[in-house]
Design an enzyme around this catalytic site. Structure first.
Site, PDB file in Angstrom:
ATOM      1  N   LYS A   1       0.855  -1.195   0.000  1.00 56.25           N
ATOM      2  CA  LYS A   1       0.000   0.000   0.000  1.00 56.25           C
ATOM      3  C   LYS A   1       0.887   1.241   0.000  1.00 56.25           C
ATOM      4  O   LYS A   1       1.919   1.280   0.689  1.00 56.25           O
ATOM      5  CB  LYS A   1      -0.907  -0.026   1.234  1.00 56.25           C
TER       6      LYS A   1
ATOM      7  N   SER B   1      -9.962   1.555   2.379  1.00 57.19           N
ATOM      8  CA  SER B   1      -9.051   2.352   1.579  1.00 57.19           C
ATOM      9  C   SER B   1      -7.956   1.531   0.898  1.00 57.19           C
ATOM     10  O   SER B   1      -7.368   2.005  -0.062  1.00 57.19           O
ATOM     11  CB  SER B   1      -8.401   3.418   2.457  1.00 57.19           C
TER      12      SER B   1
ATOM     13  N   SER C   1     -10.368  -0.783   6.564  1.00 56.29           N
ATOM     14  CA  SER C   1      -9.687  -0.598   5.283  1.00 56.29           C
ATOM     15  C   SER C   1      -8.911  -1.808   4.771  1.00 56.29           C
ATOM     16  O   SER C   1      -8.427  -1.786   3.632  1.00 56.29           O
ATOM     17  CB  SER C   1      -8.744   0.600   5.348  1.00 56.29           C
TER      18      SER C   1
END
Lengths: 498, 95
Positions: free
Chosen positions: A80, A155, A179
């Site tokens: 990420k 997310s 997330s």
């Protein structure tokens, strides 16, 4: 032999150790697949095939030399883009950090590097991890590999989509209110939010520091256990990381749980839950009963306040954490901060520069949350909002403590619906917030939460089963989930990406 | 609780955010919906409840106050939007 991109990390490691595959061949297979298919999924913000191949070749060389290899030797992993990778862009999905090259390395990145994992790229995300669809990225949305017209969740949408699409067998995400688990559910893979403090947050770009936690994505629980083990542990650089031993999660995964007492969270089966999701979760419960579990209805009476408490606590922390982006030390600085009105002419130039830089650097959701948090902490309102939210947070935690007195694991749906359409909730922040309704309370309580694939809707969209356990009970959580995984094949399903 | 346009202007200034007039309208509406939603936090009885700042309650961590290696000046300055050899440069602070 099956395609390397269809193998799990554990299978890849076995094949490479046996000499049937080289790290270079494995990495090349994933690179080819990304080259072919990521233009439709758009899971990566940074894709660096040359560096990945260089690392893969060096691992092959080490293997030939008989040198010690780490537990993830030669396994590609997607990261990420809120994890600091020295010298490599780390944008956090924001225009604010478009040109940021971190001068230091996140602890998780260091551990993965020392484990000889191969970094295949950095994945798309909602800006500063604020969102549930990855549409808040300043660099465009990621698409769900199961239906390209739908969101992958967020997310950590890019990390989830990259594993779902077999662009990497493993990826790393972060979870502040769901997330990791929400995109894992919507993309049909496994995602784990560890206990707060299990994994060091050093070098994770902070959103809400009392809630943020880094965790793994994978197709199955063995890979999840392996990755969790590599990234867990105490870190002097993160005073909130906990100094308790890291169990060998993979070694104990196949051991049946000593007790199988499951709590069904009544509040997670209420209005708003899609009937197809409910049916899949109830089917999972029947399977557990068949496996000898005792299943008990439990109540988390304050969980209904979870989203409200979260949308005070998280914005309050974010308004403080994101104050550092002011155009002075790093990040975006506006080119022009000249006053536009007589009122602005009264503001000192330094402050005008900061205001203009933040206005240009941040997207709408980030601005909304910064303002919400600033308001909730402002003089005259802090008691009414922030302190009240912290009291409700304790009530939520107390509910979990009471429930875990009688059961070992709580079960429910991960999300109220399957993946929604791109754009569907983009104009309604509150509707978007409610897609995390079942995941948010575990962050407030600090406990671990896991989402595993447990079905597909009639239209072929993945459904996630959420399992929650007391703090630091990841080992039992994984073993309990394994009871379900062993008897089902949902984790072997893949989207058909043309 | 209802936030006026003026309240949001004040909050935006505290948050160091320059807003366009159309953003001010949108944010005022959206922040009001969110504040209406969080109003339910007043419902539960919290009279004897201590605030909880961390889910896993943690204790102070102490260490020796010893200098350890940290970023070099060059590394610390490497992402500066504007800099010279040794400092971050910002617009004039004092006249």
């Amino acid at each position: 032999m099956i395609e390397p991109t269809r193998m799990s990390a554990v299978e890849l490691i076995n094949q490479m150790s046996a000499g049937h595959l080289s790290a270079e061949e494995v990495t090349r297979a994933y690179i080819d697949r990304i080259d072919r298919l990521d233009r439709s999924v758009k899971s990566f913000l940074l894709f660096d095939p040359e560096s990945a191949l260089t690392v893969a070749r060096s691992i092959d060389q080490k293997r030939r030399n008989g040198e010690h290899l780490g537990p993830l030797a030669g396994v590609p992993i997607a990261l990420k883009d809120n994890l600091c990778t020295p010298g490599l862009p780390t944008t956090c999905g924001s225009r604010m950090l478009q040109n940021f090259r971190p001068p230091y390395e996140a602890t998780v990145i260091r551990k993965l590097r020392e484990a000889d994992a191969v970094f295949i790229g950095k994945t798309n995300m909602d800006e500063f991890a604020m969102g549930s669809s990855t549409e808040n990225s300043a660099y465009g949305a990621t698409c769900n590999p199961w239906d390209l017209e739908r969101i992958p969740g967020g997310s950590s949408g890019g990390s989830a989509a990259s594993v779902a699409a077999d662009f990497a067998p493993l990826s790393i995400g972060s979870d502040t209110g769901g997330s990791i688990r929400q995109p894992a559910a919507l993309c049909g893979i496994v995602g784990l939010k560890p206990t707060y403090g299990r994994v060091s947050r050093y070098g994770l770009i902070a959103f809400a520091s009392s809630l943020d936690q880094i965790g793994p994505f994978a197709h199955d629980l063995a890979d999840t256990s392996l990755l969790l083990q590599v990234i867990s542990g105490h870190d002097p650089h993160d005073a909130t990381s906990v100094d308790s031993p890291v169990p060998d999660y993979l070694a104990t995964l196949e051991k049946p749980p000593e007790r199988l007492r499951i709590g069904l969270v009544r509040e997670f089966f209420s209005e708003g839950l899609d009937p197809e999701i409910e049916a899949a979760v109830r089917e999972a419960v029947r399977l557990y009963v068949g496996a000898g579990a005792t299943v008990k209805d439990v109540s988390l009476p304050h969980s209904k306040y979870g989203t409200a408490a979260y949308y005070i606590v998280a914005p309050a922390e974010c308004s403080s954490n994101l104050a550092r982006y002011d155009g002075t030390i790093f990040g975006h600085r506006a080119a022009d901060w000249s006053p536009r009105t007589p009122e602005e002419a009264e503001i000192p130039p330094l402050i005008r520069m900061m205001m203009a830089s933040r206005a240009e650097g941040f997207g709408a959701e980030v601005k909304r949350r910064i303002m919400l948090g600033t308001f909730a902490l402002s003089a005259g309102y802090a008691d009414q909002y922030y302190n009240q939210a912290l009291k409700v947070r304790r009530l939520i935690r107390n509910d979990f403590d009471a429930a875990f007195a009688d059961v070992d694991v709580l079960i429910g749906p991960t999300t109220p619906t399957a993946a929604f359409k791109l754009g569907e909730k983009a104009a309604d922040p509150l509707a978007m917030y409610l897609s995390d309704i079942y995941t948010i309370t575990t962050n407030l309580a600090g406990i671990p939460g896991l989402s595993i694939p447990c079905g597909l809707t009639k239209s072929g969209l993945p459904i996630g089963l959420q399992l929650m356990a007391p703090a630091f009970a990841e080992e039992n959580l994984l073993r309990t989930a394994r009871v379900f995984e062993r008897q089902t094949d949902w984790h072997t399903r893949r989207p058909s990406l043309a | 609780m209802s936030l006026t346009r003026d309240d949001v202007t004040k909050v935006a200034f505290l948050a160091r955010l320059q807003l366009e007039p159309h953003e001010l309208d949108t944010f005022t509406g959206q922040l009001n919906s969110i504040m209406d939603f969080v109003a339910q936090l007043q419902e539960p009885d919290t009279a004897d409840i201590e605030p909880l700042a961390h889910g896993v309650e943690i204790h102070n961590v102490f260490r020796e106050d010893r200098a350890v290696p940290s970023l070099t000046r060059e590394a610390a300055l490497s992402n500066a939007p504007k800099r010279n050899q040794e400092s971050f440069l910002v617009p004039v602070v004092l006249d």
